[in-house]
Motif scaffolding. Structure first.
Motif, mmCIF file in Angstrom:
data_model
loop_
_atom_site.group_PDB
_atom_site.id
_atom_site.type_symbol
_atom_site.label_atom_id
_atom_site.label_comp_id
_atom_site.label_asym_id
_atom_site.label_seq_id
_atom_site.Cartn_x
_atom_site.Cartn_y
_atom_site.Cartn_z
ATOM 1 N N SER A 1 -51.987 -12.258 -10.598
ATOM 2 C CA SER A 1 -52.541 -11.339 -9.600
ATOM 3 C C SER A 1 -52.398 -9.887 -10.056
ATOM 4 N N LYS A 2 -53.492 -9.138 -9.962
ATOM 5 C CA LYS A 2 -53.475 -7.734 -10.334
ATOM 6 C C LYS A 2 -53.941 -6.881 -9.152
ATOM 7 N N SER A 3 -53.317 -5.731 -9.006
ATOM 8 C CA SER A 3 -53.698 -4.782 -7.969
ATOM 9 C C SER A 3 -54.074 -3.455 -8.599
ATOM 10 N N LEU A 4 -54.944 -2.733 -7.926
ATOM 11 C CA LEU A 4 -55.439 -1.458 -8.427
ATOM 12 C C LEU A 4 -54.623 -0.301 -7.870
ATOM 13 N N ALA A 5 -54.338 0.660 -8.737
ATOM 14 C CA ALA A 5 -53.635 1.874 -8.322
ATOM 15 C C ALA A 5 -54.201 3.037 -9.121
ATOM 16 N N LEU A 6 -54.030 4.248 -8.594
ATOM 17 C CA LEU A 6 -54.509 5.428 -9.308
ATOM 18 C C LEU A 6 -53.553 5.809 -10.418
ATOM 19 N N THR A 7 -54.107 6.251 -11.522
ATOM 20 C CA THR A 7 -53.302 6.851 -12.581
ATOM 21 C C THR A 7 -52.994 8.300 -12.198
ATOM 22 N N PRO A 8 -52.098 8.964 -12.899
ATOM 23 C CA PRO A 8 -51.882 10.393 -12.633
ATOM 24 C C PRO A 8 -53.170 11.207 -12.718
ATOM 25 N N ALA A 9 -54.047 10.832 -13.669
ATOM 26 C CA ALA A 9 -55.331 11.534 -13.773
ATOM 27 C C ALA A 9 -56.188 11.288 -12.545
ATOM 28 N N GLY A 10 -56.108 10.066 -11.987
ATOM 29 C CA GLY A 10 -56.845 9.758 -10.772
ATOM 30 C C GLY A 10 -56.338 10.544 -9.583
ATOM 31 N N GLU A 11 -55.014 10.674 -9.464
ATOM 32 C CA GLU A 11 -54.434 11.469 -8.387
ATOM 33 C C GLU A 11 -54.887 12.922 -8.501
ATOM 34 N N ALA A 12 -54.857 13.458 -9.714
ATOM 35 C CA ALA A 12 -55.262 14.847 -9.925
ATOM 36 C C ALA A 12 -56.742 15.039 -9.610
ATOM 37 N N LEU A 13 -57.559 14.045 -9.968
ATOM 38 C CA LEU A 13 -58.986 14.130 -9.686
ATOM 39 C C LEU A 13 -59.249 14.166 -8.184
#
Length: 322
Positions: free
Chosen positions: A95-107
């Motif tokens: 099972s895999k879940s999606l999360a934001l990377t630091p770049a995603g948070e900054a975006l």
């Protein structure tokens, strides 16, 4: 003047017409994103926002929350590799879940502070004053968009004086600080306050609620307000506070209006609030935007706070046709 054949086909072609309007507005929003040098498409922003608010989240859960087909979600995620990562669930390698990377948070911070504060007023201008026949209103929106694109409207308006931001974990301490200062001016923090201010994600967002912030270019985040899912279909408008440094800027009115807009967009049609008679200016603002004093709400929810001696429910007055 060219005849709009699609408009002439009537309401039976409403889906095609809405698709045309959506494509035009998304293309304009994409142009604004390029103008701001933001590497994101409008269709991707809702996915990134949902992942931040509800992640880690599986692809299936993301599709369900956005009510989109899973293949559509999967295709869109393929272009977001730098901003979204898949994490394996503890104890389950499949099972895999999606999360934001630091770049995603900054975006997303840039989306909420640079892009959305420009797009929202421009889009609101398109639908201003529309009521009555929906097809006539739609024609007016299309005509206005043909006259001036979203980017042209944004450039004419300049930088907004204030905008709304959704909750993110880096703002949890700010949520606590603003409300502790606001409540502490006249009352003592009760246990219910302490719990909500210390665990907003767990007690508000994870249960389907919303936390919004008001931000200005000069002062940063200056106020906050929340919608908390209660019982019997009711939603509590709560924890609205403004920093002392921002008093006089009408932050409260801005926040209240934005929060009620969000409630309407989420189908939250039973909204109430609890307050105290000492908060005279706030009560006046609530009345101005459609809240009325409600004895039933007091009986049903008023015991949640010792300081509560005013309960109100939201009953907006229908606008007259324009």
């Amino acid at each position: 003047m060219e005849v709009d054949l699609l408009a002439g086909f009537g309401v039976g072609f409403l889906g095609s017409r809405l698709k045309r309007l959506a494509e035009r507005m998304q293309a304009d929003a994409a142009e604004v994103a390029r103008f701001l040098d933001l590497p994101v498409q409008p269709a991707q922003m809702s996915m990134l926002m949902t992942i931040r608010l509800h992640g880690p989240i599986t692809v299936g859960e993301l599709a369900e929350r956005l009510q989109l087909a899973q293949p559509t979600i999967t295709r869109a995620l393929g272009a977001l590799g730098a901003f979204v990562e898949a994490r394996r669930a503890p104890g389950d390698a499949r099972s895999k879940s999606l999360a934001l990377t630091p770049a995603g948070e900054a975006l997303l911070v840039r989306v909420q502070t640079e892009l959305l504060p420009r797009i929202e007023p421009a889009a609101a201008e398109l639908v201003q004053g529309l009521s009555g026949d929906f097809m006539q209103g739609l024609a007016k929106v299309e005509a206005r968009l043909a006259e001036r694109s979203l980017l042209e409207r944004i450039q004419a308006a300049g930088r907004p004086a204030m905008w709304a931001r959704d909750f993110s974990d880096d703002l949890a301490e700010t949520f606590h600080q603003i409300n502790a200062e606001w409540i502490g001016e006249m009352f003592a923090l009760e246990q219910n306050d302490i719990d909500l201010l210390s665990r907003p994600r767990e007690l508000i967002l994870d249960k389907g609620g919303v936390v919004l912030f008001a931000e200005t270019p000069e002062l940063g985040v200056v106020g906050t307000c929340a919608l908390m899912v209660s019982k019997d279909g009711w939603v509590e408008l709560t924890k609205m506070g403004v920093l002392k440094s921002a008093r006089g800027l009408k932050v409260g009115e801005f926040l209240l209006a934005k929060t009620l807009e969000r409630a309407a967009s989420l189908g939250m049609d039973k909204v109430y609030l609890l307050t105290n008679k000492k908060c005279g200016p706030a009560i006046h603002l609530y009345e101005k935007l459609g809240f009325v004093h409600d004895a039933e709400i007091m009986q049903k929810f008023g015991a949640r706070y010792e300081r509560c001696d005013v309960a109100m429910s939201y009953r907006p007055t229908p606008q007259a046709p324009t």
